[in-house]
Design a protein around this motif. Structure first.
Motif, mmCIF file in Angstrom:
data_model
loop_
_atom_site.group_PDB
_atom_site.id
_atom_site.type_symbol
_atom_site.label_atom_id
_atom_site.label_comp_id
_atom_site.label_asym_id
_atom_site.label_seq_id
_atom_site.Cartn_x
_atom_site.Cartn_y
_atom_site.Cartn_z
ATOM 1 N N LEU A 139 0.829 -1.177 -0.268
ATOM 2 C CA LEU A 139 0.000 -0.094 0.050
ATOM 3 C C LEU A 139 0.851 1.290 -0.112
ATOM 4 O O LEU A 139 0.559 2.129 -0.862
ATOM 5 C CB LEU A 139 -0.852 -0.028 1.282
ATOM 6 N N LYS A 140 1.838 1.214 0.640
ATOM 7 C CA LYS A 140 2.779 2.417 0.939
ATOM 8 C C LYS A 140 3.740 2.585 -0.445
ATOM 9 O O LYS A 140 3.574 3.818 -0.878
ATOM 10 C CB LYS A 140 3.947 2.215 1.921
ATOM 11 N N TYR A 141 3.990 1.581 -1.086
ATOM 12 C CA TYR A 141 4.585 1.495 -2.184
ATOM 13 C C TYR A 141 3.685 2.177 -3.295
ATOM 14 O O TYR A 141 4.261 3.186 -3.834
ATOM 15 C CB TYR A 141 5.058 0.156 -2.652
ATOM 16 N N ASN A 142 2.506 1.770 -3.367
ATOM 17 C CA ASN A 142 1.575 2.338 -4.137
ATOM 18 C C ASN A 142 1.536 3.721 -4.222
ATOM 19 O O ASN A 142 1.314 4.478 -5.281
ATOM 20 C CB ASN A 142 0.326 1.484 -4.401
ATOM 21 N N ARG A 143 1.001 4.098 -2.810
ATOM 22 C CA ARG A 143 0.915 5.448 -2.529
ATOM 23 C C ARG A 143 2.095 6.393 -2.965
ATOM 24 O O ARG A 143 2.011 7.403 -3.629
ATOM 25 C CB ARG A 143 0.530 5.441 -1.074
ATOM 26 N N THR A 144 3.208 5.767 -2.432
ATOM 27 C CA THR A 144 4.658 6.737 -2.959
ATOM 28 C C THR A 144 4.679 6.749 -4.580
ATOM 29 O O THR A 144 4.868 7.982 -4.856
ATOM 30 C CB THR A 144 5.755 5.896 -2.347
ATOM 31 N N ARG A 145 4.391 5.778 -5.144
ATOM 32 C CA ARG A 145 4.479 5.789 -6.575
ATOM 33 C C ARG A 145 3.446 6.928 -7.189
ATOM 34 O O ARG A 145 3.833 7.695 -8.042
ATOM 35 C CB ARG A 145 4.284 4.482 -7.144
ATOM 36 N N GLN A 146 2.150 6.800 -6.635
ATOM 37 C CA GLN A 146 1.057 7.694 -6.907
ATOM 38 C C GLN A 146 1.653 9.088 -6.644
ATOM 39 O O GLN A 146 1.566 9.912 -7.473
ATOM 40 C CB GLN A 146 -0.237 7.275 -6.260
ATOM 41 N N ALA A 147 2.092 9.269 -5.511
ATOM 42 C CA ALA A 147 2.489 10.727 -5.064
ATOM 43 C C ALA A 147 3.580 11.272 -5.992
ATOM 44 O O ALA A 147 3.629 12.326 -6.579
ATOM 45 C CB ALA A 147 2.949 10.687 -3.890
ATOM 46 N N PHE A 148 4.428 10.426 -6.371
ATOM 47 C CA PHE A 148 5.629 10.655 -7.465
ATOM 48 C C PHE A 148 4.954 11.188 -8.977
ATOM 49 O O PHE A 148 5.251 12.063 -9.383
ATOM 50 C CB PHE A 148 6.391 9.362 -7.764
ATOM 51 N N ILE A 149 3.993 10.214 -9.295
ATOM 52 C CA ILE A 149 3.364 10.521 -10.628
ATOM 53 C C ILE A 149 2.666 11.818 -10.712
ATOM 54 O O ILE A 149 2.649 12.694 -11.194
ATOM 55 C CB ILE A 149 2.302 9.451 -10.970
ATOM 56 N N THR A 150 1.886 11.934 -9.583
ATOM 57 C CA THR A 150 1.070 13.348 -9.331
ATOM 58 C C THR A 150 2.081 14.385 -9.426
ATOM 59 O O THR A 150 1.836 15.555 -10.147
ATOM 60 C CB THR A 150 0.488 13.310 -7.994
ATOM 61 N N LYS A 151 3.161 14.373 -8.524
ATOM 62 C CA LYS A 151 4.090 15.321 -8.695
ATOM 63 C C LYS A 151 4.784 15.755 -9.914
ATOM 64 O O LYS A 151 4.836 16.831 -10.419
ATOM 65 C CB LYS A 151 5.392 14.891 -7.765
ATOM 66 N N GLU A 152 5.099 14.676 -10.671
ATOM 67 C CA GLU A 152 5.866 14.752 -12.114
ATOM 68 C C GLU A 152 4.573 15.612 -12.896
ATOM 69 O O GLU A 152 4.943 16.534 -13.738
ATOM 70 C CB GLU A 152 6.049 13.707 -12.897
ATOM 71 N N LEU A 153 3.337 15.168 -12.872
ATOM 72 C CA LEU A 153 2.139 15.723 -13.637
ATOM 73 C C LEU A 153 2.150 17.214 -13.224
ATOM 74 O O LEU A 153 2.217 18.128 -14.392
ATOM 75 C CB LEU A 153 0.841 15.098 -13.284
ATOM 76 N N ILE A 154 2.054 17.526 -11.960
ATOM 77 C CA ILE A 154 2.038 18.725 -11.541
ATOM 78 C C ILE A 154 3.292 19.818 -12.167
ATOM 79 O O ILE A 154 2.943 20.614 -12.847
ATOM 80 C CB ILE A 154 2.026 18.952 -10.251
ATOM 81 N N GLU A 155 4.174 19.204 -12.227
ATOM 82 C CA GLU A 155 5.449 19.776 -12.884
ATOM 83 C C GLU A 155 5.423 19.961 -14.332
ATOM 84 O O GLU A 155 5.575 21.188 -14.935
ATOM 85 C CB GLU A 155 6.812 19.031 -12.346
ATOM 86 N N ILE A 156 4.837 19.087 -15.069
ATOM 87 C CA ILE A 156 4.564 19.226 -16.608
ATOM 88 C C ILE A 156 3.715 20.074 -16.706
ATOM 89 O O ILE A 156 3.848 21.011 -17.716
ATOM 90 C CB ILE A 156 4.109 17.615 -17.059
ATOM 91 N N ILE A 157 2.507 20.099 -16.123
ATOM 92 C CA ILE A 157 1.431 21.088 -16.393
ATOM 93 C C ILE A 157 1.777 22.441 -16.118
ATOM 94 O O ILE A 157 1.546 23.451 -16.999
ATOM 95 C CB ILE A 157 0.199 20.692 -15.533
ATOM 96 N N SER A 158 2.389 22.654 -14.943
ATOM 97 C CA SER A 158 2.820 23.961 -14.553
ATOM 98 C C SER A 158 3.818 24.514 -15.518
ATOM 99 O O SER A 158 3.927 25.859 -15.985
ATOM 100 C CB SER A 158 3.453 24.075 -13.229
ATOM 101 N N GLY A 159 4.581 23.546 -16.044
ATOM 102 C CA GLY A 159 5.832 23.948 -17.121
ATOM 103 C C GLY A 159 4.919 24.275 -18.422
ATOM 104 O O GLY A 159 5.427 25.318 -18.891
ATOM 105 N N ALA A 160 4.015 23.664 -18.684
ATOM 106 C CA ALA A 160 3.332 23.940 -20.074
ATOM 107 C C ALA A 160 2.496 25.114 -19.931
ATOM 108 O O ALA A 160 2.477 26.081 -20.918
ATOM 109 C CB ALA A 160 2.196 22.844 -20.412
ATOM 110 N N GLU A 161 1.821 25.543 -18.752
ATOM 111 C CA GLU A 161 1.265 26.718 -18.511
ATOM 112 C C GLU A 161 2.071 27.959 -18.549
ATOM 113 O O GLU A 161 1.724 29.149 -19.071
ATOM 114 C CB GLU A 161 0.457 26.738 -17.109
ATOM 115 N N SER A 162 3.252 27.804 -18.294
ATOM 116 C CA SER A 162 4.084 28.836 -17.899
ATOM 117 C C SER A 162 4.650 29.406 -19.604
ATOM 118 O O SER A 162 5.117 30.426 -19.521
ATOM 119 C CB SER A 162 5.201 28.682 -17.237
ATOM 120 N N VAL A 163 4.541 28.305 -20.611
ATOM 121 C CA VAL A 163 5.255 28.576 -21.651
ATOM 122 C C VAL A 163 4.074 29.804 -22.468
ATOM 123 O O VAL A 163 2.916 29.836 -22.612
ATOM 124 C CB VAL A 163 4.954 27.554 -22.639
#
Lengths: 297, 129
Positions: free
Chosen positions: A273-297
Motif C-alpha cells: 500500500l505504501k509503495y503504491n501511494r508513494t508511486r502515485q505521489a511521485f506521478i502526481t508530482k511529475e504531472l504537476i511539474e509538467i502542467i505548470s511547465g506547460a502553463e508557463s510557456v
C-alpha cells in the motif's frame, strides 16, 4: 521519505522471510504428526507398567537399595531438577516458559533452605542455566533427538540420574516439561520422579478389580519384580516426557511459524500500500511539474 | 480350540496384538508356557525367545526380548519387553560383530549388552523354532 526502491527491497525481504516461515511451519506440522504417533505408541507400555507398579507398590512398605526409588531416602534436603527444553529455538514461548518456571522453582526451594542442582535436557535450557546458575549444573544432555534414537535417549538420562541417586547425591528429583495438551497449547508441568508418587496415579474404580489383582502369583517374588520394575519405570517416565516435549516443541513451532507467516503477509500488504501511494505521489508530482511547465510557456 | 489374547509391547510401540493358541515366555525362573486359562501370574523375564503359536500349535512368530515383565491372566497375556527383535530379522554375523566390539570394551554397561548379545546367539543357534 524512503525511495521507491527501498520499499521494493523491503517487500522482497519480508516476502522471503514469509517463504521461510511458511516452509518451517509445514516441516513442523509433518514432524508433529510423526512425534504424536510416537507418543501414542509409547502409551500402552507406560500405562501397563504403571498399573503393575501400583499393584505391587502396596505390598512393599520399605526397604533398602532400589526400593528407595519408591520410598525415598527419608530426607528432602537435596533436590535435582530436570528442565526439559528443545534443542532449537523459533518455537514461541516454548523454551522460555520452561526456563522461567524452573528458575522460579529453584528460587523457591532455595528459600526453604534446600540444596538444588540441575540436569538440563536440551540446548536451550542448558545455555540458559549455564548463564544464570552455572555451578549448580550436574550434567546436561543435548541433541538427544528422541524421535530418532528412541528409547536409548531416555536411558542415557535415566542411567545417569539413577547412578547419582544411588551415590546419595540427591533425595528428590523433579521434572519440568511442557505437557502436550493440544497442537496449539502446551502446559508447563512439574512431575516428581524420585521418589515415585504412586498416590497420583489413577486408582482402580472398580473394587472387584482390586480383589482380582490381589491374587496374582509373583515369580520370582514381589520384591524382586519391584526391583526390576522401578528403574525401568524411571526410564519410561523420562521417555514419555521426552516424547511429549518433542511433540509439544513441534506444535509450538508450528503455531509460532503460523503467526509469523500471517504477520509477514500483513506487513507485505501494508508495505505494498505504501509503495503504491508513494508511486502515485511521485506521478502526481511529475504531472504537476509538467502542467505548470506547460502553463508557463 | 480356545485362544488367549496376547500383547507384546516395547517402549516404542505395540509389536504384536492378536488371539493366539499358546505363547512360550522366558520367565526369570524358567520358561513359561501360556495356554488359554492360565492362572494369574506376574513375572519378570530373562533375555530369550518369546514364541507365539497359533491355535493348532503351529509357530506363528518368534521374538527375541532382552528382558522385561509379563502379566498373565486366564484371558490375556501381556509382555512388556525392553527391546524386541523378530528372530527372522536377526543376523547372526551382525550379532557376532557386536559381541566382538563389546568384548573389547570393559564397562558395566557393555557387560550387560554382551550378555544379551550372547543370549541372542544362543537363541539363534537353538534348533527348535
Amino acid at each position: 521519505m524512503p525511495s521507491l526502491k527501498d520499499i521494493k527491497n523491503q517487500i522482497n525481504s519480508v516476502g522471503s522471510t514469509k517463504k521461510i516461515t511458511s516452509a518451517m511451519k509445514m516441516v513442523a506440522a509433518s514432524k508433529l504428526r510423526r512425534s504424536q504417533e510416537k507418543a501414542e505408541a509409547a502409551r500402552p507400555y507406560s500405562s501397563r507398567l504403571e498399573e503393575m507398579l501400583v499393584s505391587l507398590a502396596s505390598s512393599v512398605a520399605s526397604g533398602d537399595g532400589i526400593i528407595k526409588l519408591l520410598t525415598g531416602t527419608g530426607n528432602d534436603q537435596n533436590y535435582v531438577i530436570i528442565p526439559v527444553s528443545a534443542d532449537r529455538g523459533l518455537c514461541g514461548g516454548f523454551n522460555s516458559s520452561i526456563n522461567r518456571e524452573t528458575f522460579k522453582l529453584v528460587k523457591s526451594l532455595e528459600k526453604d533452605g534446600k540444596k538444588v542442582e540441575l540436569m538440563p535436557v536440551g540446548k536451550k535450557s542448558r545455555d540458559f542455566f549455564n548463564r544464570v546458575m552455572k555451578d549448580q549444573i550436574l550434567e546436561s544432555f543435548v541433541d538427544l533427538n528422541v524421535s530418532q534414537s528412541g528409547y536409548d535417549s531416555a536411558l542415557q538420562v535415566s542411567n545417569k540420574l539413577q547412578e547419582l541417586f544411588f551415590e546419595g547425591k540427591f533425595d528428590k528429583c523433579i521434572l519440568v516439561f511442557n505437557k502436550f495438551k493440544s497442537v496449539i497449547s502446551q502446559e508447563v508441568t512439574q512431575q516428581q520422579l524420585i521418589p515415585l508418587d504412586v498416590s497420583n496415579s489413577p486408582k482402580e474404580e472398580n473394587p472387584d478389580d482390586n480383589v482380582v489383582k490381589a491374587i496374582y502369583d509373583y515369580e520370582p517374588d514381589e520384591e524382586t519384580i519391584l526391583k526390576d520394575l522401578l528403574p525401568k519405570n524411571v526410564s519410561i517416565q523420562i521417555f514419555k516426557v521426552l516424547l511429549e516435549s518433542d511433540a509439544g516443541e513441534h506444535g509450538a513451532r508450528m503455531a509460532a511459524m503460523d503467526n509469523a507467516t500471517r504477520n509477514a503477509g500483513e506487513m507485505i500488504d501494508s508495505l505494498t500500500l505504501k509503495y503504491n501511494r508513494t508511486r502515485q505521489a511521485f506521478i502526481t508530482k511529475e504531472l504537476i511539474e509538467i502542467i505548470s511547465g506547460a502553463e508557463s510557456v | 480350540m480356545a485362544t488367549i489374547s496376547f500383547d507384546l509391547v516395547s517402549p516404542e510401540s505395540l509389536i504384536f496384538n492378536d488371539d493366539v493358541g499358546m505363547i512360550i515366555i522366558p520367565g526369570k525362573d524358567g520358561d513359561l508356557g501360556v495356554l488359554p486359562g492360565h492362572s494369574k501370574i506376574m513375572s519378570s523375564l530373562r533375555p530369550g525367545r518369546v514364541m507365539v503359536y497359533g491355535e493348532d500349535k503351529n509357530l506363528l512368530k518368534s521374538f527375541f526380548v532382552s528382558g522385561g515383565f509379563t502379566e498373565i491372566n486366564p484371558e490375556k497375556c501381556i509382555v512388556l519387553a525392553e527391546s524386541v527383535d523378530e528372530m527372522s530379522e536377526l543376523e547372526k554375523s551382525l550379532v557376532e560383530k557386536e559381541i566382538q566390539e563389546l568384548e573389547s570394551k570393559d564397562s558395566e554397561d557393555s557387560k550387560d549388552k554382551l550378555y544379551i548379545a550372547k543370549k541372542k546367539i544362543e537363541a539363534l543357534n537353538s534348533s527348535f523354532y
